[in-house]
Design an enzyme around this catalytic site. Sequence first.
Site, PDB file in Angstrom:
ATOM      1  N   ILE A  31      75.144   4.690  21.839  1.00  0.00           N
ATOM      2  CA  ILE A  31      75.975   5.890  21.955  1.00  0.00           C
ATOM      3  C   ILE A  31      76.785   6.135  20.676  1.00  0.00           C
ATOM      4  O   ILE A  31      77.195   7.271  20.394  1.00  0.00           O
ATOM      5  CB  ILE A  31      76.892   5.780  23.194  1.00  0.00           C
ATOM      6  N   GLN A  92      81.023  -9.157  20.417  1.00  0.00           N
ATOM      7  CA  GLN A  92      80.378  -8.653  21.636  1.00  0.00           C
ATOM      8  C   GLN A  92      81.393  -7.866  22.453  1.00  0.00           C
ATOM      9  O   GLN A  92      82.487  -8.358  22.748  1.00  0.00           O
ATOM     10  CB  GLN A  92      79.803  -9.815  22.477  1.00  0.00           C
ATOM     11  N   HIS A  98      72.217  -7.725  24.979  1.00  0.00           N
ATOM     12  CA  HIS A  98      71.515  -6.600  24.363  1.00  0.00           C
ATOM     13  C   HIS A  98      71.137  -6.944  22.934  1.00  0.00           C
ATOM     14  O   HIS A  98      71.905  -7.570  22.218  1.00  0.00           O
ATOM     15  CB  HIS A  98      72.357  -5.317  24.416  1.00  0.00           C
ATOM     16  N   LEU A  99      69.958  -6.489  22.580  1.00  0.00           N
ATOM     17  CA  LEU A  99      69.413  -6.710  21.241  1.00  0.00           C
ATOM     18  C   LEU A  99      69.549  -5.396  20.475  1.00  0.00           C
ATOM     19  O   LEU A  99      68.995  -4.376  20.891  1.00  0.00           O
ATOM     20  CB  LEU A  99      67.934  -7.111  21.388  1.00  0.00           C
TER      21      LEU A  99
HETATM   22  P1  5GP Z   1      78.181  -5.173  21.141  1.00  0.00           P
HETATM   23  O1  5GP Z   1      79.356  -4.926  20.266  1.00  0.00           O
HETATM   24  O2  5GP Z   1      78.571  -5.644  22.525  1.00  0.00           O
HETATM   25  O3  5GP Z   1      77.131  -6.059  20.498  1.00  0.00           O
HETATM   26  O4  5GP Z   1      77.449  -3.779  21.296  1.00  0.00           O
HETATM   27  C1  5GP Z   1      77.705  -2.900  22.333  1.00  0.00           C
HETATM   28  C2  5GP Z   1      77.078  -1.603  21.927  1.00  0.00           C
HETATM   29  O5  5GP Z   1      76.940  -0.787  23.086  1.00  0.00           O
HETATM   30  C3  5GP Z   1      77.937  -0.805  20.933  1.00  0.00           C
HETATM   31  O6  5GP Z   1      77.180  -0.573  19.747  1.00  0.00           O
HETATM   32  C4  5GP Z   1      78.268   0.492  21.690  1.00  0.00           C
HETATM   33  O7  5GP Z   1      78.263   1.629  20.854  1.00  0.00           O
HETATM   34  C5  5GP Z   1      77.184   0.539  22.751  1.00  0.00           C
HETATM   35  N1  5GP Z   1      77.568   1.196  23.982  1.00  0.00           N
HETATM   36  C6  5GP Z   1      78.701   0.976  24.708  1.00  0.00           C
HETATM   37  N2  5GP Z   1      78.722   1.744  25.802  1.00  0.00           N
HETATM   38  C7  5GP Z   1      77.569   2.476  25.788  1.00  0.00           C
HETATM   39  C8  5GP Z   1      77.013   3.447  26.675  1.00  0.00           C
HETATM   40  O8  5GP Z   1      77.589   3.826  27.709  1.00  0.00           O
HETATM   41  N3  5GP Z   1      75.812   3.978  26.336  1.00  0.00           N
HETATM   42  C9  5GP Z   1      75.143   3.597  25.206  1.00  0.00           C
HETATM   43  N4  5GP Z   1      73.969   4.187  24.966  1.00  0.00           N
HETATM   44  N5  5GP Z   1      75.631   2.680  24.357  1.00  0.00           N
HETATM   45  C10 5GP Z   1      76.836   2.119  24.638  1.00  0.00           C
END
Ligand code: 5GP
Length: 106
Positions: A31, A92, A98-99
Amino acid sequence: MNDCIFCKIVAKQIPSKLEYEDDLCMAFHDINPRAKTHLLIIPKKHIETMKEIGVEDEALLGRMMKVASDLAKKFDLNDYRLLISTGKGAGQEVFHVHLHLLSAPV
Ligand code: 5GP
Ligand code: ZN
């Protein structure tokens, strides 16, 4: 009640820009993209972090890697990064494995 945002995406309770889905995993656009192409490949099963991965998840992780490789081809990416942040200290934010598939240069 599971209020995990990625479980809600799996259940189609909240929308996503979906690129791929099979029995084990799905892939959709981040997103808040940090690269021209920024996709997230996730297991359909809720697993909080890589710390909770068990031997029963080996095939699932293999599938996620193959899906990432196929999507990189689909998006015509020559250079890219695959990243799994694990734990708050590593950045995180969503506690459902998630990858990240990030096109380069980022
Ligand atoms: P992390 O920082 O946990 O590795 O990555 C989480 C990712 O999820 C972030 O890049 C963030 O932009 C994405 N993200 C969070 N909420 C949503 C959502 O509701 N939809 C989508 N498509 N991506 C999300
Ligand atoms: Zn979840």
